[in-house]
Design an enzyme around this catalytic site. Structure first.
Site, mmCIF file in Angstrom:
data_model
loop_
_atom_site.group_PDB
_atom_site.id
_atom_site.type_symbol
_atom_site.label_atom_id
_atom_site.label_comp_id
_atom_site.label_asym_id
_atom_site.label_seq_id
_atom_site.Cartn_x
_atom_site.Cartn_y
_atom_site.Cartn_z
ATOM 1 N N GLU A 246 -0.184 -9.462 -0.627
ATOM 2 C CA GLU A 246 -1.608 -9.807 -0.480
ATOM 3 C C GLU A 246 -2.301 -9.848 -1.847
ATOM 4 O O GLU A 246 -3.149 -10.698 -2.104
ATOM 5 C CB GLU A 246 -2.292 -8.799 0.446
ATOM 6 C CG GLU A 246 -1.769 -8.926 1.883
ATOM 7 C CD GLU A 246 -2.348 -7.886 2.802
ATOM 8 O OE1 GLU A 246 -1.989 -6.705 2.645
ATOM 9 O OE2 GLU A 246 -3.180 -8.233 3.655
ATOM 10 N N GLU B 199 3.843 -5.202 7.501
ATOM 11 C CA GLU B 199 2.949 -4.196 8.073
ATOM 12 C C GLU B 199 3.183 -3.968 9.556
ATOM 13 O O GLU B 199 3.027 -2.858 10.067
ATOM 14 C CB GLU B 199 1.480 -4.591 7.850
ATOM 15 C CG GLU B 199 0.978 -4.396 6.426
ATOM 16 C CD GLU B 199 1.219 -5.598 5.516
ATOM 17 O OE1 GLU B 199 2.093 -6.426 5.837
ATOM 18 O OE2 GLU B 199 0.536 -5.697 4.487
ATOM 19 N N ALA C 207 0.852 -1.190 0.000
ATOM 20 C CA ALA C 207 0.000 0.000 0.000
ATOM 21 C C ALA C 207 0.890 1.242 0.000
ATOM 22 O O ALA C 207 2.034 1.188 0.463
ATOM 23 C CB ALA C 207 -0.873 -0.018 1.249
ATOM 24 N N GLY D 122 0.719 -5.148 1.046
ATOM 25 C CA GLY D 122 -0.397 -5.255 0.106
ATOM 26 C C GLY D 122 0.029 -5.869 -1.218
ATOM 27 O O GLY D 122 -0.784 -6.482 -1.919
HETATM 28 C C1 LIG Z 1 -5.233 -2.367 3.882
HETATM 29 C C2 LIG Z 1 -3.751 -2.269 4.145
HETATM 30 C C3 LIG Z 1 -2.990 -3.209 3.318
HETATM 31 C C4 LIG Z 1 -1.675 -3.232 3.203
HETATM 32 C C5 LIG Z 1 -0.801 -2.443 4.033
HETATM 33 C C6 LIG Z 1 0.554 -2.239 3.397
HETATM 34 O O1 LIG Z 1 0.848 -2.731 2.341
HETATM 35 S S1 LIG Z 1 1.573 -1.255 4.251
HETATM 36 C C7 LIG Z 1 3.020 -1.217 3.252
HETATM 37 C C8 LIG Z 1 3.811 -2.455 3.380
HETATM 38 N N1 LIG Z 1 5.022 -2.352 2.630
HETATM 39 C C9 LIG Z 1 6.171 -2.057 3.202
HETATM 40 O O2 LIG Z 1 6.292 -1.888 4.385
HETATM 41 C C10 LIG Z 1 7.349 -1.938 2.263
HETATM 42 C C11 LIG Z 1 8.077 -0.657 2.514
HETATM 43 N N2 LIG Z 1 9.175 -0.471 1.588
HETATM 44 C C12 LIG Z 1 10.346 -1.101 1.724
HETATM 45 O O3 LIG Z 1 10.560 -1.943 2.568
HETATM 46 C C13 LIG Z 1 11.420 -0.700 0.769
HETATM 47 O O4 LIG Z 1 11.132 0.565 0.312
HETATM 48 C C14 LIG Z 1 11.580 -1.654 -0.451
HETATM 49 C C15 LIG Z 1 10.288 -1.861 -1.167
HETATM 50 C C16 LIG Z 1 12.148 -2.996 0.040
HETATM 51 C C17 LIG Z 1 12.591 -1.014 -1.430
HETATM 52 O O5 LIG Z 1 13.787 -0.728 -0.728
HETATM 53 P P1 LIG Z 1 14.900 0.200 -1.389
HETATM 54 O O6 LIG Z 1 16.044 0.234 -0.408
HETATM 55 O O7 LIG Z 1 15.169 -0.234 -2.745
HETATM 56 O O8 LIG Z 1 14.270 1.645 -1.504
HETATM 57 P P2 LIG Z 1 13.777 2.649 -0.386
HETATM 58 O O9 LIG Z 1 13.369 1.931 0.832
HETATM 59 O O10 LIG Z 1 14.783 3.718 -0.242
HETATM 60 O O11 LIG Z 1 12.464 3.231 -1.043
HETATM 61 C C18 LIG Z 1 12.519 4.000 -2.234
HETATM 62 C C19 LIG Z 1 11.452 5.064 -2.175
HETATM 63 O O12 LIG Z 1 10.175 4.439 -2.187
HETATM 64 C C20 LIG Z 1 9.396 4.873 -1.079
HETATM 65 N N3 LIG Z 1 8.545 3.762 -0.664
HETATM 66 C C21 LIG Z 1 8.925 2.500 -0.463
HETATM 67 N N4 LIG Z 1 7.876 1.749 -0.148
HETATM 68 C C22 LIG Z 1 6.808 2.569 -0.158
HETATM 69 C C23 LIG Z 1 5.422 2.382 0.090
HETATM 70 N N5 LIG Z 1 4.924 1.183 0.393
HETATM 71 N N6 LIG Z 1 4.610 3.447 0.015
HETATM 72 C C24 LIG Z 1 5.094 4.673 -0.317
HETATM 73 N N7 LIG Z 1 6.406 4.906 -0.568
HETATM 74 C C25 LIG Z 1 7.243 3.871 -0.482
HETATM 75 C C26 LIG Z 1 10.430 5.248 -0.030
HETATM 76 O O13 LIG Z 1 9.903 6.139 0.899
HETATM 77 C C27 LIG Z 1 11.502 5.870 -0.881
HETATM 78 O O14 LIG Z 1 11.057 7.176 -1.197
HETATM 79 P P3 LIG Z 1 12.076 8.373 -1.340
HETATM 80 O O15 LIG Z 1 11.232 9.563 -1.564
HETATM 81 O O16 LIG Z 1 12.964 8.010 -2.485
HETATM 82 O O17 LIG Z 1 12.831 8.422 -0.049
#
Ligand SMILES: CC/C=C\CC(=O)SCCNC(=O)CCNC(=O)[C@H](O)C(C)(C)COP(=O)(O)OP(=O)(O)OC[C@H]1O[C@@H](n2cnc3c(N)ncnc32)[C@H](O)[C@@H]1OP(=O)(O)O
Length: 719
Positions: A103, A123, A61, A100
């Site tokens: 999921e 999450e 998400a 998500g």
């Molecule tokens: C009903 C509810 C259902 C579902 C709930 C959810 O899904 S909650 C979200 C669950 N997902 C996560 O927790 C994943 C979070 N992201 C990560 O762990 C890492 O970003 C990832 C995907 C492994 C990639 O890692 P990497 O080191 O390659 O990049 P970085 O972490 O620096 O991220 C790059 C930019 O993307 C932004 N970002 C990452 N994930 C999300 C996200 N889920 N939503 C919004 N934005 C996200 C992150 O902030 C970085 O942004 P930047 O502006 O470049 O700093």
């Protein structure tokens, strides 16, 4: 958004497009809903593949949307529509399938993953649970114990583990989308009833009650007050004991509680704060965009005590070539043995080959002549460090970066001992250095942006979270720790006990209270610093009252313990007693209690009852107050820097977001009012005097923490 196309004649390909991680924003969800409808209504399309653009399936998400009004189609019906489809849907998982994203994949009928993909339901680390059916589908697919593990820890797993658990159907080393399209062609006409996970019975173990009881105890022990892991267990229990629809209701109900909790806000703040500190910026505007790191191939570590050994292990594990220097032969031999053991154990844990051959040991400082960067980790003594920096400046090739692992000493002074002060920065690691994530990268007024960029880059390579901060006594972390420890000493004088004070802090969420922490790190460290500052004079030698220094209140309690040889765990006695020197289990010490009584009687202090609230307010608000001073002084560029330092270096509970975020949650006006109250009661304690930045923030309506930078900029421009 999501792009629909038809490939290989009859496969509908839906590509998620939302760089960088294809998070499920409102537009992406809308795109998926529209594309699925289109695929299902197109008679030419016999099966469907869902993939993500640029080698990433989906990061879950869109966390940025959580703070505002959610719009667009909701996730749950979208995933139900995919699962209910009468054409096979295959998820092509490359990069990440998280939250998500996973999921969504679990709603598909088949999952193909690239061998390098990572999957997980993280999450819980955002204060939430997988509320798009994750807590109900995963246990049905892989069983309760494995699902509990993944959902309560939020850990990311490899494609190989996902295959072994049965989360994915196939792993490929080739193009995942091609593999998924071929797979989709093959399963086009196959029946789907046995592929809809929500219809599976949840595999049952014989004693569910015992299983969940054990899981609950485990999360409660490690969660330190975090509520999401507990809710995760409750949701999985619903999957194991209730029909799917009722389980979904329970998931929704638990999510609603978590979603609006302060803990979720704190954890999501930490997620973005961690990424914000990676984009460091110096007061002169230097940042990654303007300052590129210089390549580092060979590094040296000088001094192989506890810190030097940890740093050496962390460096060797990155694959870099390292020269390790220790002038004392015995110490060198001991260190070599200890480091080899650490590397071997670490490699065994990670299933890789130990990197022992990356290290060259030497007693001669001249052997660092060819390295690109040196990390000095000798004893915390300015005269010794001065000498080492003078030697390094003479023997290193031109351009070598000289870094010090000091935890408090003046970087600028050390830089002045060298011919090239612009190459000098602090790299302050935290013990044990091969384990702890935090790295304070400290720049002095003369440090070059390239030196900072190089240290930050090397830290990242070592798996550290680097935070670039300015030079001052104790930098950010230890500077804030000083008033916190001071308040704890004062509370002891006023009637507290180490046990009660530690209990209050541990119930707040710290892994250990201030006195246990002090016993662990060694009371003699602070004593040496206080002696150096002329504070810890023995009472006989001192002309002044033992409880006053320069007109300020002072507690000599720590000094008195050290005078008795009580240095903490290492001597078997400190604020607590231990079974033997080096033991870790802290036991209440009757000697200490009678010592405190005697001390109070000697100084005419009457013990009073100190409650948990006072412990927290005095210890934490004074630390926060120093955080505001650090922001005002420009030592940290924003509250995120301070919060990440405290969460990753000092055990501040992550679900409380770090000290500055916590201040915002409590209410800045309340923090100010309590500091004023305590300062009035203790006017001889300058640390309790509210900082002017805090006053200004309150006067400007206590803006949210993510806008403080602007206020600080204004305040600093007016100063
Ligand atoms: C009903 C509810 C259902 C579902 C709930 C959810 O899904 S909650 C979200 C669950 N997902 C996560 O927790 C994943 C979070 N992201 C990560 O762990 C890492 O970003 C990832 C995907 C492994 C990639 O890692 P990497 O080191 O390659 O990049 P970085 O972490 O620096 O991220 C790059 C930019 O993307 C932004 N970002 C990452 N994930 C999300 C996200 N889920 N939503 C919004 N934005 C996200 C992150 O902030 C970085 O942004 P930047 O502006 O470049 O700093």
């Amino acid at each position: 958004m999501a792009l629909f196309s038809r490939v290989s004649g009859s496969v509908g390909l839906i590509t998620l497009q939302n760089p960088p991680v294809n998070a499920l924003s409102a537009a992406v969800r809308q795109g998926i809903v529209d594309s699925v409808k289109r695929a299902l209504s197109d008679p030419e399309v016999k099966s469907v593949v869902i993939c993500g653009e640029n080698g990433v399936f989906c990061g879950g998400a869109d966390i940025k949307e959580f703070g505002g009004n959610m719009s667009g189609p909701p996730l749950i019906p979208m995933i139900h529509a995919i699962e209910a489809a009468n054409k096979p849907v295959v998820a092509a998982i490359e990069g990440s399938a998280l939250g998500g994203g996973l999921e969504l994949a679990l709603g598909c009928h088949y999952r193909i993953a690239h061998s390098k993909a990572r999957l997980g339901l993280p999450e819980v680390s955002l204060g939430l649970l997988p509320a798009a059916g994750g807590t109900q589908r995963l246990p049905r697919l892989i069983g309760v114990p494995a699902a509990l593990d993944l959902i309560t820890t939020g850990r990311h797993i490899t494609a190989a583990e996902a295959l072994q658990l049965g989360i994915v159907d196939q792993v490929t080393k080739q193009s995942t989308v091609n593999a998924a399209v071929n797979f989709a062609l093959n399963v086009a006409e196959k029946p789907l009833d046995a592929r809809r996970i929500s219809t599976f019975p949840c595999p049952h173990s014989s004693d569910l009650d015992a299983l969940f009881e054990e899981a609950m105890q485990k999360v409660q022990k490690s969660a330190r007050g975090a509520i999401a892991p507990v809710a995760c267990v409750q949701a999985v229990r619903a999957a194991a004991t209730q029909p799917y629809n009722q389980g979904m209701e329970r998931e929704k109900e638990l999510m609603a509680t978590l979603f609006t909790s302060g803990q979720a806000r704190a954890l999501q703040y930490c997620f973005f704060a961690q990424r914000a500190v990676g984009k460091w910026r110096m007061p002169n505007g230097a940042c990654w965009d303007t300052s590129k790191p210089r390549p580092v191939h060979k590094v040296a570590v000088i001094g192989l005590g506890t810190m030097g050994r940890g740093i050496l292990v962390a460096l060797a594990q990155t694959g870099l070539s390292v020269v390790a220097v220790e002038t004392q032969e015995m110490q060198l031999m001991e260190a070599k043995q200890a480091v080899s053991g650490m590397l071997e154990r670490g490699a065994k844990r990670r299933g890789v080959v130990p990197t022992l051959h990356n290290i060259t040991y030497s007693q001669n400082i001249k052997s660092v002549a060819e390295v690109d960067l040196v990390i000095e980790a000798v004893f915390e003594d300015m005269a010794l460090k001065e000498k080492v920096f003078q030697q390094l400046s003479a023997v290193c090739k031109p351009g070598t970066f000289l870094c010090t692992n000091t935890s408090a000493l003046d970087i600028d002074h050390l830089a002045s001992q060298t011919g090239n002060p612009e190459l000098v920065v602090g790299m302050h690691f935290f013990a044990p250095a091969h384990v702890m994530k935090l790295l304070e990268v400290v720049y002095g007024p003369r440090s070059s942006p390239q030196a900072v960029a190089t240290a930050m880059h090397l830290g990242k390579k070592m798996g550290k979270i680097g935070v670039a901060v300015g030079n001052c006594r104790g930098f950010v972390g230890n500077r804030m720790l000083k008033p916190y420890i001071e308040q704890a000493f004062f509370l002891l004088e006023e009637g507290g006990t180490p046990e009660k004070i530690d209990q209050a802090l541990e119930e707040f969420g710290f892994p250990m209270g201030v006195f246990k922490m002090s016993d662990l790190s060694g009371l003699d460290i602070g004593w040496r610093v206080r002696k150096g500052d002329g504070l810890a004079e023995s009472s006989a030698a001192s002309q002044q009252s033992p409880r006053i220094r320069d007109g300020r209140r002072y507690s000599p309690l720590g000094d008195l313990l050290c005078e008795q040889g009580r240095f903490g765990q290492k001597t078997g006695h400190g604020w607590y007693q231990y079974d033997k020197p080096g033991s870790q289990l802290a036991r209440s010490d009757p000697w200490l209690h009678s010592f405190l009584e005697g001390y109070r009687a000697q100084h005419g202090l009457v013990a009073r009852r100190i409650d948990q609230q006072e412990v927290l307010e005095r210890c934490l608000y004074v630390l926060i107050n120093e955080g505001f001073r650090i922001l005002e002084d420009g030592i940290a560029s924003g509250p995120e820097d301070i919060d990440i330092i405290y969460v990753f270096g000092y055990g501040w509970p992550r679900h409380r977001g770090g000290p500055m975020f916590y201040a915002g949650m409590v209410g800045l006006a309340k923090v100010l009012e309590r500091l004023e109250h305590y300062h009035q009661a203790h006017p001889d304690v300058p640390y309790l005097q509210p900082c002017s930045l805090l006053r200004r923030l309150v006067a400007s309506g206590s803006p949210p923490v993510n806008t403080w930078k602007e206020v600080i900029k204004k305040v600093r421009s007016q100063l």
